[in-house]
Design a protein around this motif. Structure first.
Motif, PDB file in Angstrom:
ATOM      1  N   VAL A 174     -30.669 -35.967  58.950  1.00 48.49           N
ATOM      2  CA  VAL A 174     -30.138 -36.225  57.615  1.00 48.49           C
ATOM      3  C   VAL A 174     -29.713 -34.880  57.026  1.00 48.49           C
ATOM      4  CG1 VAL A 174     -30.878 -36.806  55.283  1.00 48.49           C
ATOM      5  CG2 VAL A 174     -31.406 -38.348  57.168  1.00 48.49           C
ATOM      6  N   SER A 175     -28.431 -34.745  56.656  1.00 50.39           N
ATOM      7  CA  SER A 175     -27.968 -33.437  56.162  1.00 50.39           C
ATOM      8  C   SER A 175     -27.932 -33.363  54.637  1.00 50.39           C
ATOM      9  CB  SER A 175     -26.573 -33.141  56.727  1.00 50.39           C
ATOM     10  OG  SER A 175     -25.687 -34.193  56.379  1.00 50.39           O
ATOM     11  N   GLY A 176     -28.244 -34.464  53.960  1.00 43.12           N
ATOM     12  CA  GLY A 176     -28.158 -34.466  52.496  1.00 43.12           C
ATOM     13  C   GLY A 176     -29.390 -33.908  51.806  1.00 43.12           C
ATOM     14  N   VAL A 215     -30.168 -38.673  49.481  1.00 45.92           N
ATOM     15  CA  VAL A 215     -28.899 -38.969  48.797  1.00 45.92           C
ATOM     16  C   VAL A 215     -28.021 -39.929  49.610  1.00 45.92           C
ATOM     17  CG1 VAL A 215     -27.571 -37.010  49.741  1.00 45.92           C
ATOM     18  CG2 VAL A 215     -27.057 -37.873  47.448  1.00 45.92           C
ATOM     19  N   GLU A 216     -28.181 -39.896  50.938  1.00 43.73           N
ATOM     20  CA  GLU A 216     -27.386 -40.782  51.795  1.00 43.73           C
ATOM     21  C   GLU A 216     -27.607 -42.254  51.454  1.00 43.73           C
ATOM     22  OE1 GLU A 216     -28.731 -37.981  52.910  1.00 43.73           O
ATOM     23  OE2 GLU A 216     -27.524 -37.104  54.513  1.00 43.73           O
ATOM     24  N   GLY A 272     -23.741 -44.407  50.174  1.00 39.81           N
ATOM     25  CA  GLY A 272     -23.088 -44.391  51.489  1.00 39.81           C
ATOM     26  C   GLY A 272     -22.033 -43.304  51.636  1.00 39.81           C
ATOM     27  N   ALA A 276     -19.754 -42.600  48.720  1.00 39.02           N
ATOM     28  CA  ALA A 276     -20.382 -42.158  47.467  1.00 39.02           C
ATOM     29  C   ALA A 276     -20.049 -43.111  46.314  1.00 39.02           C
ATOM     30  CB  ALA A 276     -19.966 -40.713  47.135  1.00 39.02           C
ATOM     31  N   GLN A 286     -22.647 -41.030  41.258  1.00 41.20           N
ATOM     32  CA  GLN A 286     -21.784 -40.208  42.130  1.00 41.20           C
ATOM     33  C   GLN A 286     -20.335 -40.249  41.625  1.00 41.20           C
ATOM     34  OE1 GLN A 286     -23.003 -42.303  45.712  1.00 41.20           O
ATOM     35  NE2 GLN A 286     -23.933 -40.453  46.557  1.00 41.20           N
ATOM     36  N   THR A 333     -26.099 -30.561  44.556  1.00 40.92           N
ATOM     37  CA  THR A 333     -25.734 -31.892  44.072  1.00 40.92           C
ATOM     38  C   THR A 333     -26.678 -33.013  44.518  1.00 40.92           C
ATOM     39  OG1 THR A 333     -23.462 -31.092  44.062  1.00 40.92           O
ATOM     40  CG2 THR A 333     -23.774 -33.469  43.832  1.00 40.92           C
ATOM     41  N   LEU A 369     -28.625 -35.577  41.973  1.00 41.17           N
ATOM     42  CA  LEU A 369     -28.423 -37.036  42.040  1.00 41.17           C
ATOM     43  C   LEU A 369     -29.755 -37.752  42.218  1.00 41.17           C
ATOM     44  CD1 LEU A 369     -25.230 -37.131  44.311  1.00 41.17           C
ATOM     45  CD2 LEU A 369     -25.347 -37.749  41.883  1.00 41.17           C
ATOM     46  N   VAL A 398     -16.153 -36.408  47.673  1.00 43.21           N
ATOM     47  CA  VAL A 398     -16.849 -37.553  48.280  1.00 43.21           C
ATOM     48  C   VAL A 398     -17.840 -37.102  49.354  1.00 43.21           C
ATOM     49  CG1 VAL A 398     -16.557 -39.648  49.661  1.00 43.21           C
ATOM     50  CG2 VAL A 398     -15.109 -39.262  47.669  1.00 43.21           C
ATOM     51  N   LEU A 455     -19.280 -34.247  49.577  1.00 46.95           N
ATOM     52  CA  LEU A 455     -20.366 -33.462  48.976  1.00 46.95           C
ATOM     53  C   LEU A 455     -21.361 -34.376  48.260  1.00 46.95           C
ATOM     54  CD1 LEU A 455     -18.153 -30.610  47.449  1.00 46.95           C
ATOM     55  CD2 LEU A 455     -19.488 -30.485  49.554  1.00 46.95           C
ATOM     56  N   LEU A 456     -20.851 -35.437  47.655  1.00 44.35           N
ATOM     57  CA  LEU A 456     -21.714 -36.371  46.922  1.00 44.35           C
ATOM     58  C   LEU A 456     -22.491 -37.293  47.858  1.00 44.35           C
ATOM     59  CD1 LEU A 456     -19.118 -37.287  44.179  1.00 44.35           C
ATOM     60  CD2 LEU A 456     -21.382 -36.315  43.704  1.00 44.35           C
ATOM     61  N   SER A 457     -21.898 -37.620  48.996  1.00 42.74           N
ATOM     62  CA  SER A 457     -22.538 -38.598  49.878  1.00 42.74           C
ATOM     63  C   SER A 457     -23.611 -37.971  50.748  1.00 42.74           C
ATOM     64  CB  SER A 457     -21.483 -39.251  50.776  1.00 42.74           C
ATOM     65  OG  SER A 457     -20.952 -38.291  51.662  1.00 42.74           O
ATOM     66  N   GLY A 458     -23.586 -36.649  50.878  1.00 41.83           N
ATOM     67  CA  GLY A 458     -24.588 -35.964  51.698  1.00 41.83           C
ATOM     68  C   GLY A 458     -24.128 -35.659  53.110  1.00 41.83           C
ATOM     69  N   VAL A 459     -22.907 -36.040  53.475  1.00 40.65           N
ATOM     70  CA  VAL A 459     -22.475 -35.810  54.858  1.00 40.65           C
ATOM     71  C   VAL A 459     -21.857 -34.430  55.087  1.00 40.65           C
ATOM     72  CG1 VAL A 459     -22.121 -38.275  55.282  1.00 40.65           C
ATOM     73  CG2 VAL A 459     -20.182 -36.852  54.586  1.00 40.65           C
ATOM     74  N   ALA A 460     -21.626 -33.672  54.014  1.00 40.52           N
ATOM     75  CA  ALA A 460     -21.054 -32.333  54.187  1.00 40.52           C
ATOM     76  C   ALA A 460     -21.985 -31.484  55.058  1.00 40.52           C
ATOM     77  CB  ALA A 460     -20.862 -31.679  52.827  1.00 40.52           C
ATOM     78  N   ARG A 461     -21.390 -30.640  55.900  1.00 38.61           N
ATOM     79  CA  ARG A 461     -22.188 -29.836  56.832  1.00 38.61           C
ATOM     80  C   ARG A 461     -22.145 -28.356  56.442  1.00 38.61           C
ATOM     81  NH1 ARG A 461     -25.296 -32.958  60.725  1.00 38.61           N
ATOM     82  NH2 ARG A 461     -24.700 -34.990  59.923  1.00 38.61           N
ATOM     83  N   ASP A 494     -26.741 -26.952  58.918  1.00 36.23           N
ATOM     84  CA  ASP A 494     -26.480 -28.227  59.590  1.00 36.23           C
ATOM     85  C   ASP A 494     -25.753 -28.034  60.914  1.00 36.23           C
ATOM     86  OD1 ASP A 494     -27.567 -29.746  57.419  1.00 36.23           O
ATOM     87  OD2 ASP A 494     -25.735 -29.315  56.301  1.00 36.23           O
ATOM     88  N   ARG A 546     -26.077 -27.413  64.421  1.00 39.47           N
ATOM     89  CA  ARG A 546     -27.187 -27.474  65.382  1.00 39.47           C
ATOM     90  C   ARG A 546     -26.619 -27.491  66.789  1.00 39.47           C
ATOM     91  NH1 ARG A 546     -29.491 -31.696  62.160  1.00 39.47           N
ATOM     92  NH2 ARG A 546     -30.428 -30.675  60.360  1.00 39.47           N
TER      93      ARG A 546
END
Lengths: 163, 781
Positions: free
Chosen positions: A33-35, A75-76, A80, A83, A88, A103, A107, B19, B21-27, B31, B33
């Motif tokens: 999980v990267s969030g 946050v994930e 989804g 966002a 969001q 962020t 959130l 989007v 950055l807000l969703s958490g998928v930004a690396r 991150d 690896r």
């Protein structure tokens, strides 16, 4: 090593965990999980905030083994890939983020706060909103856009209830 | 009839990067690896100044898991070198791992690797660094004391460099002065604190002899060049990628020894190597900022006109010169910008960079200008008081009103709105000024209003760096714009975006030139493999130089699209307009061809192209800064309320009137201004990197190094005046740093106004204000 069962964003796994491993590290490395972001690793900046059984907690000050049997959300789980969560969306329209590193923590701190205010039908003052985010540090926005986003997320839902 | 195409430049477009950055998928860097990766932890010096007797790593032999350890003896002569090419400069060289001497607490001494980051951290703690203490240089006085030995071998003194700048006849100004006002000002040492610490990951692939380095940096190409030169590898075989970068503010705007060392370790161990800085390392050993002391003397006529200014500028730049802006960067910048927005033609400054056993000084938002403007604007208030004039009136009497204006050092200012901004803020603050006056004799609550009026040289380019003779050398920004067969566009941008919203603003610029929707423009940045060579994002250059380059490259493609459309509509190129996704006859928009059709013809159905036209829709442009840059201007105003019995300060209001020329996206501009202002408020009130007498850092966590939190701040009011600059193709000036420049002087002037005392130092902490208000409580201060 301690056997620990964690549910992260609905995914349940039982792991052998060294007692000293931080929850933040286990979520990031074992659940990919990267969030969850680590900003200070000493419990001041709030970047690593997650929900443990629905309550915002600092995952850098929590050992993974303390969370055996608990449900953790990051946050994930909010909106989804797209966002879509109302908060969001408000962060986006009010420019409540720049580099995005702090962020997810904001959130996760604010999602239950907004939910509670909406449930009570209350519109908090800017001072109250600022107090609610006093445990999170943002270095980019000056907090202005974040306060505006909270205001918008609450007022949109309150108006929605009235309509 | 003409078609109306809504302009994208100037539109409040929500950011495309949000989007992910807000969703958490930004690396971000942590991150990244890679399988089989080794994790690096540094053993760092705990002593500020000492001779290394031994670095004992023998404890690692019995640790029970594999470790790799390297010390200064293992790395040859690899080092960081950053020289200003002038005879006065004394050079410093920092080995990537300290060899004989450590010169600040936090300096890397040994690199310890293991297969897990917890294990490398355990192992690094078992490295014993045996050092003999050497005398410490901890203050500016000590740095200038000839009886204290220099901290670098072969040096004559602890002064990196001392030089002068002058213009006009200062003797005459002095002789004609009715008033001479002299003050000394001091700004504390700080650090920039991006919320994401630094980090580097490197992997060498022997198959294609390619070294890939991921780094949380603002300047990937410059990192590549330095690694290439230091490790003697071809640049064509190095790829540097800045992934998502969690804030920079200048801290990540230098090349660091860790970037070179991690690359070297990946080649040496033939395994991927990863280093993630922790917050303590970030606070004590990345880059520090400010730490200025200025003495100014102003010469003023009987009528209140500034005749001349004398300045003596010292900056404590720490132990080593940093790449690419060098130890000379901050003092030189302070001396250069001190004349500011005021009209006078006699100036002389002596400026020096002093060495100390502290973390090296680097760039941080505003670079020297927050300190220079602090001194300049505090002095303006002090002069106004001394000659009995209203501070705004005094400024208006001396403000530059005619443009272009050639200043005392020969720099030419492009048009701005200096006087207009002052008038506007006076209007906005009228009620606060009246309210402050009411509290003038209160022993309980005092209200004060203060302002800071300043200009900021932005869009610096090669001419500026050539004059400075620093290793940055060049300043152009390149953009490569490529339209795909489906009419969408990819921009390879030489800038790197770490919060500024460049993926949105650059798309807006391209969309206007090409007549398409900005959503169809994809901006790639931060990767040396996909972006043209440029020196990165810093110095308030992204909007004007990046925007200008994207605009000009896009126009080349627009020109070709028009030629194809003209051919097919049997018209002339100059009668074709682009807009709304169509190429149409300007006087008859009903005759058009969709741009996506033209794109397909240019790249696939090339048989339809005009005879002799080369297929393809790709263009590149490199835009350099104008000779003297472009000058943004602003006035910042603070209204403070001080509780005299406790010294508690409340920031009641903070107002900005700013002019950065053409605004590309008001959402982004306001965000940059407000974010900068709050960092400036941090400088004014809270942030202080404190060292004790032995140069031990005392503020090594967020519990000690205090930054502004939401409850202490008001909403920041921002007003705009737009004076597009003729020196830039889209009229834009830079604005990334300006927000951080004005708050300290504005707040200090407000405190001075409230308490009726001189306020010559920051930070204005609770204790400081309590001391400054002692006279009101009837105590000795």
């Amino acid at each position: 090593m301690t056997q620990t069962t964690l549910t992260v964003n609905g995914q349940t796994r039982t792991l052998e965990v060294e007692p000293r491993r931080l929850l933040a590290d286990i979520i990031r490395t074992e659940f990919d999980v990267s969030g969850v972001h680590i900003g200070c690793a000493h419990g001041v900046c709030g970047c690593c905030t997650v929900h443990i059984d629905g309550i915002p907690r600092l995952s850098c000050l929590t050992f993974a083994v303390q969370c055996d049997g608990k449900e953790i959300n990051t946050v994930e789980s909010l909106g989804g890939f797209d966002a879509t969560h109302v908060l969001q969306q408000a962060f986006k329209s009010e420019h409540g983020l720049q580099c995005g590193y702090c962020t997810p923590g904001f959130l996760m701190t604010l999602a239950p706060y907004v939910e509670k205010k909406v449930a009570n039908g209350e519109m908090p003052s800017d001072e109250e909103i600022r107090e609610a985010i006093s445990g999170n540090i943002c270095r980019c926005t000056g907090y202005h856009g974040i306060v505006a986003a909270v205001r918008k997320a609450i007022s949109n839902q309150l108006e929605g209830q009235q309509a | 009839m003409k078609a109306e195409n809504p302009r994208q430049i100037g539109a409040r477009v929500q950011r495309f990067e949000d989007v992910r950055l807000l969703s958490g998928v930004a690396r971000y860097i942590d991150d990244i690896r890679l399988p089989n990766c080794l994790h690096l932890t540094f053993a760092r010096s705990q002593m500020a100044h000492g001779r290394i007797l031994d670095v004992d790593t023998s404890a690692l032999e019995d640790i029970g898991y594999p470790t790799w350890v390297f010390t200064g003896k293992d790395i040859g002569d690899l080092s960081m070198k950053a020289h200003q090419d002038v005879p006065e400069m004394q050079y410093s060289e920092q080995p990537l791992l300290a060899r004989d001497v450590v010169r600040f607490v936090g300096e890397p001494v040994a690199a310890v690797l293991a297969e897990d980051p917890y294990l490398s951290e355990d192992a690094a703690e078992m490295v014993f660094i045996d050092c003999d203490p050497l005398p410490v240089v901890g203050t500016m006085d000590q740095a200038r004391d000839p009886s204290i030995p220099p901290i670098h071998d072969g040096w004559k003194s602890n002064v990196f460099i001392e030089r002068q700048m002058k213009g006009g006849d200062l003797e005459a100004a002095r002789a004609n002065a009715a008033y001479v006002v002299r003050r000394t000002f001091r700004n504390q040492r700080q650090t920039g604190v991006p919320m994401e610490c630094r980090g580097v990951v490197a992997q060498y692939s022997p198959g294609d002899r390619m070294l890939t380095v991921w780094s949380s940096t603002q300047m990937p190409h410059l990192v590549r060049t330095y690694i290439s030169e230091e490790l003697d590898l071809p640049e064509s075989r190095i790829r540097v990628i800045a992934p998502e970068v969690g804030g920079g503010f200048g801290v990540k705007g230098q090349v660091f020894g860790e970037e070179v060392l991690v690359a070297w370790l990946a080649m040496k161990t033939q395994r991927p190597v990863k280093w993630i800085e922790d917050r303590r390392e970030n606070l004590i050993a990345s880059i520090h900022a400010r730490d200025h002391a200025h003495t100014l003397e102003a010469y003023v006529s009987k009528e209140g006109r500034l005749l001349g200014l004398w300045a003596d500028i010292s900056v404590d730049v720490g132990a080593y010169s940093t790449f690419p802006f060098t130890a000379a960067g901050d003092p030189g910048m302070a001396a250069k910008v001190m004349p500011g927005p005021y009209d006078f033609q006699a100036y002389e400054a002596t400026f020096r960079a002093l060495a100390s056993n502290k973390c090296p000084l680097g760039t941080y938002r505003g670079v020297a200008r927050p300190s220079a403007v602090f001194s300049q604007e505090r002095l303006m208030d002090e002069i106004a008081k001394e000659i009995g004039m209203d501070p705004i009136e005094f400024r208006l009497k001396n403000i530059i009103r005619e443009f272009p204006y050639k200043n005392v050092l020969g720099f030419t200012y492009d048009p701005g709105s200096y006087a207009e901004s002052l008038e506007k803020i006076r209007e906005i603050l009228a009620d606060d000024i009246a309210a402050a006056r009411e509290t003038r004799h209160s022993k309980e609550k005092r209200i004060g209003v203060g302002l800071a009026c300043f200009i900021e040289q932005t869009a610096h380019g090669t001419p500026d760096f050539t004059r400075r003779r620093v290793p940055i050398e060049t300043g152009y920004i390149a953009a490569r714009v490529e339209m795909q067969p489906d009419g969408t566009v990819v921009i390879g941008l030489g800038l790197q975006s770490h919060g500024q919203g460049l993926e949105t603003t650059m798309a807006q610029v391209a969309a206007d030139a090409l007549g398409i929707d900005p959503k169809d423009v994809f901006v790639r940045h931060g990767d040396t493999l996909t972006s043209p060579y440029s020196v990165g994002t810093w110095g308030s250059r992204g909007g004007p130089l990046g925007g200008g380059a994207v605009h000009l490259a896009s126009l080349k493609i627009a020109d070709k699209l028009k030629a194809i459309a003209a051919h097919q509509l049997q018209s002339n190129k100059d009668q074709i307009s682009l807009g709304g996704g169509k190429a149409y006859i300007t006087d008859d928009p009903s005759r058009y061809i969709p741009i996506r059709t033209l794109a397909r013809q240019a790249l696939r159905n090339v048989e339809n192209l005009p005879e002799g036209m080369i297929p393809g829709l790709e263009a590149e442009y490199s835009l350099d800064g104008p000779r003297d840059g472009t000058y943004s201007n602003a006035v910042h105003a603070a209204v403070v309320e001080i509780d005299v019995p406790t010294g508690k300060l409340k920031l009641k209001r903070f107002v900005v009137v700013e002019d950065c020329g053409t605004i590309i996206n008001p959402l982004v501009v306001d965000g940059q201004v407000r974010g900068g202002v709050v960092q400036g408020i941090g400088s004014a009130l809270f942030e202080h990197m404190i060292y004790d007498e032995q140069c031990q850092p005392l503020t090594t966590s967020f519990a000690d190094y205090l930054m502004p939190l939401a409850p202490e701040l008001p909403n920041i009011e921002v007003h705009h005046i737009e004076t597009p600059t003729p020196l830039n193709p889209i009229g834009a000036k830079g604005l990334g740093e300006g927000g951080a420049i004005g708050p300290a002087p504005a707040i200090a002037n407000a405190v001075s106004d409230a308490l009726g005392v001189e306020v010559n130092e920051t930070p204005l902490t609770l204790n400081a204000i309590w001391r400054l208000s002692a006279h009101i409580r009837g105590e000795a201060s």
